[in-house]
Write a protein that holds these residues in place. Sequence first.
Motif, PDB file in Angstrom:
ATOM      1  N   GLN A 141      20.641 -10.570  -2.355  1.00  0.00           N
ATOM      2  CA  GLN A 141      19.512 -10.947  -3.216  1.00  0.00           C
ATOM      3  C   GLN A 141      18.580 -11.907  -2.493  1.00  0.00           C
ATOM      4  O   GLN A 141      17.366 -11.831  -2.614  1.00  0.00           O
ATOM      5  N   LYS A 142      19.237 -12.811  -1.772  1.00  0.00           N
ATOM      6  CA  LYS A 142      18.376 -13.761  -1.048  1.00  0.00           C
ATOM      7  C   LYS A 142      17.502 -13.030  -0.042  1.00  0.00           C
ATOM      8  O   LYS A 142      16.314 -13.288   0.085  1.00  0.00           O
ATOM      9  N   PRO A 145      14.409 -10.437  -1.746  1.00  0.00           N
ATOM     10  CA  PRO A 145      13.031 -10.862  -2.039  1.00  0.00           C
ATOM     11  C   PRO A 145      12.277 -11.276  -0.791  1.00  0.00           C
ATOM     12  O   PRO A 145      11.074 -11.092  -0.726  1.00  0.00           O
ATOM     13  N   SER A 166       3.935  -1.465  -6.279  1.00  0.00           N
ATOM     14  CA  SER A 166       3.593  -2.869  -6.426  1.00  0.00           C
ATOM     15  C   SER A 166       2.186  -3.121  -5.880  1.00  0.00           C
ATOM     16  O   SER A 166       1.478  -3.979  -6.372  1.00  0.00           O
ATOM     17  N   PRO A 177       6.572 -15.634 -16.383  1.00  0.00           N
ATOM     18  CA  PRO A 177       6.931 -14.266 -16.796  1.00  0.00           C
ATOM     19  C   PRO A 177       5.938 -13.668 -17.779  1.00  0.00           C
ATOM     20  O   PRO A 177       5.764 -12.451 -17.830  1.00  0.00           O
ATOM     21  N   ASN A 201       8.913  -5.925 -12.089  1.00  0.00           N
ATOM     22  CA  ASN A 201       8.422  -6.390 -10.795  1.00  0.00           C
ATOM     23  C   ASN A 201       8.010  -7.854 -10.817  1.00  0.00           C
ATOM     24  O   ASN A 201       7.316  -8.312  -9.924  1.00  0.00           O
ATOM     25  N   TYR A 202       8.444  -8.517 -11.850  1.00  0.00           N
ATOM     26  CA  TYR A 202       8.034  -9.922 -11.950  1.00  0.00           C
ATOM     27  C   TYR A 202       8.415 -10.693 -10.695  1.00  0.00           C
ATOM     28  O   TYR A 202       7.664 -11.522 -10.198  1.00  0.00           O
ATOM     29  N   ALA A 203       9.606 -10.376 -10.191  1.00  0.00           N
ATOM     30  CA  ALA A 203      10.064 -11.101  -9.007  1.00  0.00           C
ATOM     31  C   ALA A 203       9.082 -10.971  -7.857  1.00  0.00           C
ATOM     32  O   ALA A 203       8.903 -11.885  -7.071  1.00  0.00           O
ATOM     33  N   THR A 204       8.429  -9.834  -7.813  1.00  0.00           N
ATOM     34  CA  THR A 204       7.476  -9.619  -6.723  1.00  0.00           C
ATOM     35  C   THR A 204       6.232 -10.464  -6.902  1.00  0.00           C
ATOM     36  O   THR A 204       5.643 -10.931  -5.934  1.00  0.00           O
ATOM     37  N   LYS A 257       5.834 -13.174  -9.001  1.00  0.00           N
ATOM     38  CA  LYS A 257       5.865 -14.545  -9.512  1.00  0.00           C
ATOM     39  C   LYS A 257       5.247 -15.500  -8.501  1.00  0.00           C
ATOM     40  O   LYS A 257       4.808 -16.582  -8.852  1.00  0.00           O
ATOM     41  N   GLU A 258       5.209 -15.073  -7.263  1.00  0.00           N
ATOM     42  CA  GLU A 258       4.532 -15.892  -6.268  1.00  0.00           C
ATOM     43  C   GLU A 258       3.704 -14.970  -5.382  1.00  0.00           C
ATOM     44  O   GLU A 258       4.244 -14.079  -4.731  1.00  0.00           O
TER      45      GLU A 258
END
Lengths: 265, 238
Positions: free
Chosen positions: A135-136, A139, A165, A202, A247-250, A252-253
């Motif tokens: 996981q680390k 992303p 994305s 989010p 795809n929030y993880a993508t 969020k930053e």
Amino acid sequence: MLRDTPNTGLIFSVLLHAAIVGAAYVSIPFMKRDVIQEPMVRMEIPVIDEISAAPPPPTPEPIKEPEPVAPTPEPQVVEAPSSDAMPPPPEKPAPIEEKKKPDVPIVKPPPRKPTPPDTKKRDVAMLESLLKDMQKTAPKPKPQAESKVQDTAQNMAPNISDRASMTERAAIIAHIESCWRIDPGQEGVEDMSAEIRVFINPDGSVQKLEIVDMARYLVDSQFRNFTNTGRNAILGCGKIPMISAANYATFKEMVLNFSPQGRIN
Amino acid sequence: MESAAIAAAPVVNMSAWALFLQADLVVKAVVVLLILMSLWSWAIIFDKVFRLRSLFKQAEQFEEKFWSGQSLEDLFERVGQRPREPMATIFTAAMREWRRSAGKGGTPPASASGSALLGERIDRVMKISLEREMDHLHRRMIFLASTGSVAPFLGLFGTVWGIMNTFTAIGASSDTSLATVAPGIAEALFATALGLVAAIPAVVFYNKISSDLSRYALRLENFAGEFGAILSRQLDVK
């Protein structure tokens, strides 16, 4: 004596002022018409639009797919199965254990040495740590890829998920661009570009902003003005439309690159 | 998108009249006041310049007559009771005093002290007359002086007020683009421009006119001194 009221003087004075105002009205341009409506500004804008809107997305994408397939997709493809493959490993160890008991000395000492202790707890812990590592690492490549995209503008968006994305990114950028009021009269604005790192909640609201080149932001007032237009665009635009929560993880930053030539990248 | 932004930006009419109409009430008042000050100071400037030019010319003519050798009595008769210019006024004032004292008995006072007193009186009368004339000529000069010194401040006040309003408006709209900031500041700066336009000619012409006035005053004083000398010589002779 005739010295009480300067009648003739007053008449001359009125005439002089009328003449000055008339001359100013005729000769000084700004006295007559509005300044901002100059066509110059409107001529420039379509040019910028053409440059910015069309080229970057279509040309890079076809190029991307063949070339970068090799480097980036593999790690991600691997990730996906590995996360899916979580169940198998615990199953495997059981048969392996059975097998091992006979084979322990012979076949698989080197690979299985980690597993030989074989208490399920440890195995699970191992897997979990592995997963965490995955996981680390998972992303990380994406932001790197993104930053590469921003930096080099050779869009390296290899696989399907990334391309999806990218369209979402395009939607976000379009949303922010619609709120961007650039000051076309600013000195040196056509050569300027500012990177702003956006942290998104989010629900699509903006959590915080970071100006990447903070040192220049503090020192260079032109750059500061320009960056502020971008900052105002992000802050003043309301919630950012999140197309898929997955795809929030993508997103969020994100690092957005504001440049009047390429618009937002 | 950009074209939309441009379309949304207010199209601002930057003509001077439009700027004036958009301005705040205080700024409008300042602008009107400055225009009135400019009008009035130019009226004074024209008046003083024309007056001084004609005064110098009249003084030239009068001195020519005065030194032409004709008798002072004849000149006095010619100038009459209502002289039209300061030099003639001084002359008539002195002559009137002379006649009143000397012509009472048809002869000047016999004693030396009496003639000395008469000479002193004539001097005093001329001095008073000169001062009264110069006072008349100096009228409204104070307006030029104060326009020259106050108009820039007044314009500056209008500008500061206008810019304060502009910034308040910017703060309210939270839009910092040049298109929203510029008109308010331009409109505010208009007041300073008017203040300078009113002040510069006022200062320049105040200096010119006051130096001309002091030259003229010197000329009158010289004339009065010479005339007093002539009269006292006559007193001694008689």
